[in-house]
Design a protein around this motif. Structure first.
Motif, PDB file in Angstrom:
ATOM      1  N   UNK A 252      -3.953 -41.490   1.962  1.00  0.00           N
ATOM      2  CA  UNK A 252      -4.897 -40.477   1.482  1.00  0.00           C
ATOM      3  C   UNK A 252      -5.685 -39.804   2.598  1.00  0.00           C
ATOM      4  N   UNK A 253      -5.990 -40.545   3.663  1.00  0.00           N
ATOM      5  CA  UNK A 253      -6.778 -39.960   4.749  1.00  0.00           C
ATOM      6  C   UNK A 253      -5.935 -39.058   5.655  1.00  0.00           C
TER       7      UNK A 253
ATOM      8  N   UNK B 156      -8.029 -51.191  15.982  1.00  0.00           N
ATOM      9  CA  UNK B 156      -8.840 -51.339  14.770  1.00  0.00           C
ATOM     10  C   UNK B 156     -10.331 -51.479  15.085  1.00  0.00           C
ATOM     11  N   UNK B 157     -10.660 -52.072  16.226  1.00  0.00           N
ATOM     12  CA  UNK B 157     -12.072 -52.191  16.592  1.00  0.00           C
ATOM     13  C   UNK B 157     -12.736 -50.822  16.610  1.00  0.00           C
ATOM     14  N   UNK B 158     -12.062 -49.878  17.253  1.00  0.00           N
ATOM     15  CA  UNK B 158     -12.632 -48.524  17.322  1.00  0.00           C
ATOM     16  C   UNK B 158     -12.660 -47.878  15.942  1.00  0.00           C
ATOM     17  N   UNK B 159     -11.564 -47.982  15.197  1.00  0.00           N
ATOM     18  CA  UNK B 159     -11.483 -47.335  13.880  1.00  0.00           C
ATOM     19  C   UNK B 159     -12.519 -47.887  12.906  1.00  0.00           C
ATOM     20  N   UNK B 160     -12.810 -49.163  13.017  1.00  0.00           N
ATOM     21  CA  UNK B 160     -13.690 -49.812  12.052  1.00  0.00           C
ATOM     22  C   UNK B 160     -15.157 -49.805  12.441  1.00  0.00           C
ATOM     23  N   UNK B 161     -15.435 -49.814  13.756  1.00  0.00           N
ATOM     24  CA  UNK B 161     -16.813 -50.078  14.162  1.00  0.00           C
ATOM     25  C   UNK B 161     -17.457 -48.949  14.966  1.00  0.00           C
ATOM     26  N   UNK B 162     -16.737 -47.866  15.193  1.00  0.00           N
ATOM     27  CA  UNK B 162     -17.311 -46.732  15.908  1.00  0.00           C
ATOM     28  C   UNK B 162     -17.166 -45.474  15.067  1.00  0.00           C
ATOM     29  N   UNK B 163     -18.149 -44.584  15.154  1.00  0.00           N
ATOM     30  CA  UNK B 163     -17.979 -43.288  14.497  1.00  0.00           C
ATOM     31  C   UNK B 163     -17.046 -42.421  15.348  1.00  0.00           C
ATOM     32  N   UNK B 164     -16.424 -41.434  14.723  1.00  0.00           N
ATOM     33  CA  UNK B 164     -15.488 -40.606  15.503  1.00  0.00           C
ATOM     34  C   UNK B 164     -16.173 -40.042  16.749  1.00  0.00           C
ATOM     35  N   UNK B 165     -15.602 -40.310  17.894  1.00  0.00           N
ATOM     36  CA  UNK B 165     -16.125 -39.758  19.138  1.00  0.00           C
ATOM     37  C   UNK B 165     -17.360 -40.460  19.684  1.00  0.00           C
ATOM     38  N   UNK B 166     -17.835 -41.506  19.006  1.00  0.00           N
ATOM     39  CA  UNK B 166     -18.978 -42.260  19.532  1.00  0.00           C
ATOM     40  C   UNK B 166     -18.599 -42.936  20.855  1.00  0.00           C
TER      41      UNK B 166
ATOM     42  N   UNK C 241     -19.567 -47.523   8.882  1.00  0.00           N
ATOM     43  CA  UNK C 241     -18.613 -46.633   8.207  1.00  0.00           C
ATOM     44  C   UNK C 241     -17.304 -46.529   8.975  1.00  0.00           C
ATOM     45  N   UNK C 242     -17.399 -46.503  10.304  1.00  0.00           N
ATOM     46  CA  UNK C 242     -16.180 -46.343  11.092  1.00  0.00           C
ATOM     47  C   UNK C 242     -15.551 -44.979  10.880  1.00  0.00           C
ATOM     48  N   UNK C 243     -14.241 -44.936  10.902  1.00  0.00           N
ATOM     49  CA  UNK C 243     -13.521 -43.672  10.876  1.00  0.00           C
ATOM     50  C   UNK C 243     -12.529 -43.654   9.715  1.00  0.00           C
ATOM     51  N   UNK C 244     -12.120 -42.445   9.271  1.00  0.00           N
ATOM     52  CA  UNK C 244     -11.120 -42.386   8.197  1.00  0.00           C
ATOM     53  C   UNK C 244      -9.889 -43.186   8.614  1.00  0.00           C
ATOM     54  N   UNK C 245      -9.426 -44.051   7.699  1.00  0.00           N
ATOM     55  CA  UNK C 245      -8.306 -44.921   8.054  1.00  0.00           C
ATOM     56  C   UNK C 245      -7.630 -45.440   6.791  1.00  0.00           C
ATOM     57  N   UNK C 246      -6.386 -45.815   6.956  1.00  0.00           N
ATOM     58  CA  UNK C 246      -5.633 -46.404   5.850  1.00  0.00           C
ATOM     59  C   UNK C 246      -6.249 -47.742   5.477  1.00  0.00           C
TER      60      UNK C 246
END
Lengths: 361, 361
Positions: free
Chosen positions: A111-112, B82-92, B216-221
């Protein structure tokens, strides 16, 4: 207990000869003084195991040279996310034909990343049939069309390959790969978790038409990039070596037994016997799937009297027939009869079912 | 050949008792009539195996309740993405302290997701030392600080935990987890591929402070979302059951042997003996890492005369000492001496090294 006939949907029964070989080699693989699970993936021993597994799978499935073969972690679900990331542009349309639980799961991963479009769905009919190709509404310019070749829970299977024109057809073959001959060239991507027909859990096979790898896809980490995995020969990072090794043993066993043609014949006999037993039970057992799309791999069935479910499972277990409980989404029973389930196992199950009916019918 | 002493960096040697148990249970786990690798991950048998493995790891590592423990596929490299996708905002911003090859790899996974900032790097010095904390340039507002606790190739190890203030510290512990007591509460995330100290290849352990899961992290599956894995108790999709099971056997073996305190003592003795052998060789062997940060797990060393590399490896193999060849990035030799390497193995290696020097020095 000695070995039971194990009808688990996956992880599923493995060929006993394969388990015996893995057992014999567990402490010392081919005299090197260590188990294969203890050796570097980049050493000559495992490199040989890996190369033979790929070559044997290519032989089994007659995979053309213009397809890459990957052995990856993450299961089929991970591949579902990667398909969108690798082969669709951000927000591009992708068509999904949903014929059961796993088709819905596939949709949930993307979906994303894409404009996911349900081109057809069997949900209104309880996934008891596959919507005919004529009723599908495909999206012009879609990145791909996704189907689930065999639905493990709902027990429906595509018995004919749909024609989707020039759009690449992506198919989840987790529960029916190598169960019969397949024209790989009809597909853009074939992927499968190994824990049903290919062998052990913990490794997935992805077969990709190489020209698709030229698609830009979406921004993604290296580890989520199929191009990197192809370039790294599935060793971009440490692969699940033991699982890959065990899959390789299954491939060699399949080749020795006669290949996919032989298993297609066995699987046809096995599933026919089981459906005949169900259909000939005067409604004591029932399978609700349209006969033309009944799965040869997973046979869900229900007892007319639900109160007999527990006795059925208990008596079956006593008879050496295990893992027959249906998926919690459907209830009832399910017999998964992949390649490694011997015909003797299905014959024993059919005999037990007739006997149980005589005693409780 | 009987069992050799296997110094592979990973996949690595396993406790012989664990392999023997897995071998004995290969065709029939605890009398159920099937191997654990053939049973459903959602059945009572594997659920018990999984729960015991988590409980035993929590005991071994004294993991506080406010940390979730995951058993996942994909290796440490997948977790890095996954660390980046889950724990950082986009571009943080996210800070990376690079102390060897694997720190660089971690960085490579996140370029699309965060503003990755190298807070410190040992590369100019050939990764032979760890830049002191005082020289790090941390970024205000960074999502996390990432370190590699032990560098498997370069053989450098943090011997003191760096203080990074309120920013969560994320650490790749692939090659040193459970090798000594660790204060888990100092970390936001600890992750490790299992194929070194934890057991078999094909499963990774991720220990996450639960409050971080609210980010929130980033849009992800869904499959790339730690929250979904926590909610699904590491069974969002079919987990690598056999690998998880084997890791569980290693945990029980470790507890029976005396836990991390005992292994810390053994590992200190093993590495001290090896470094003493190298340092006492009058330059016949050399290790170039600053003594204060020398790894207790991976001991890279070089022969003064490179022409002796091949004879060294061949004679070592004849003596039952295998997998000593260094990583291709560095050359020379490397002895990986994780928990499962017995002290007798390191003593045999040290004796062989002295003998080889006498004959060739």
């Amino acid at each position: 207990m000695s070995r039971a006939f194990n009808f688990s949907a996956g992880p599923a029964t493995l060929p006993q000869a394969v388990l015996e070989q893995a057992q014999a080699e567990m402490l010392d693989w081919h005299g090197v003084g260590a188990s294969i699970v203890e050796l570097s993936h980049r050493g000559p021993e495992f490199m040989q195991v890996a190369a033979e597994a790929e070559a044997d799978l290519r032989t089994l499935m007659s995979i053309p040279d213009d397809y890459a073969v990957l052995f990856l972690q993450g299961g089929a679900t991970m591949q579902q996310a990667l398909l969108a990331l690798n082969f669709a542009e951000p927000g591009q349309a992708a068509d999904y034909v949903v014929t059961g639980h796993w088709g819905k799961t596939a949709l949930k991963q993307v979906n994303h990343y894409v404009q996911a479009h349900v081109a057809a769905s069997g949900e209104a009919g309880g996934f008891r049939d596959i919507p005919p190709r004529a009723d599908w509404t495909l999206t012009p310019g879609a990145a791909y069309v996704h189907v689930t070749a065999n639905e493990t829970i709902h027990g429906v299977e595509f018995r004919e390959l749909p024609d989707v024109g020039d759009v690449p057809l992506f198919a989840d073959f987790s529960s029916s790969i190598v169960s019969e001959p397949l024209d790989v060239s009809r597909f853009g991507v074939i992927y499968a978790g190994a824990q049903k027909n290919l062998g052990p859990v913990g490794v997935s096979v992805v077969i990709v038409r190489r020209d698709l790898l030229e698609r830009a896809g979406q921004p993604r980490a290296d580890i989520l990039d199929y191009r990197s995995h192809v370039k790294g020969e599935s060793m971009l990072n440490t692969p699940p070596t033991w699982n890959w090794y065990l899959a390789g043993l299954v491939f060699k066993w399949m080749l020795a037994e006669g290949g996919v043609e032989e298993f297609a014949a066995r699987n046809a006999r096995k599933s026919a016997l089981l459906y005949r037993t169900i259909d000939g039970s005067d409604g004591f057992y029932r399978n609700e799937v349209a006969p033309a799309v009944r799965s040869r791999m997973n046979v869900p069935f229900f007892l007319r009297d639900e109160a007999l479910d527990k006795p059925f499972l208990a008596e079956a277990k006593d008879a050496g027939l295990i893992s027959l409980k249906g998926h919690r989404a459907l209830g009832g029973m399910r017999a998964s009869i992949y390649n490694a389930m011997p015909e003797a196992g299905v014959e024993a199950l059919a005999a037990f079912m007739r006997d149980f009916q005589q005693r409780h019918g």
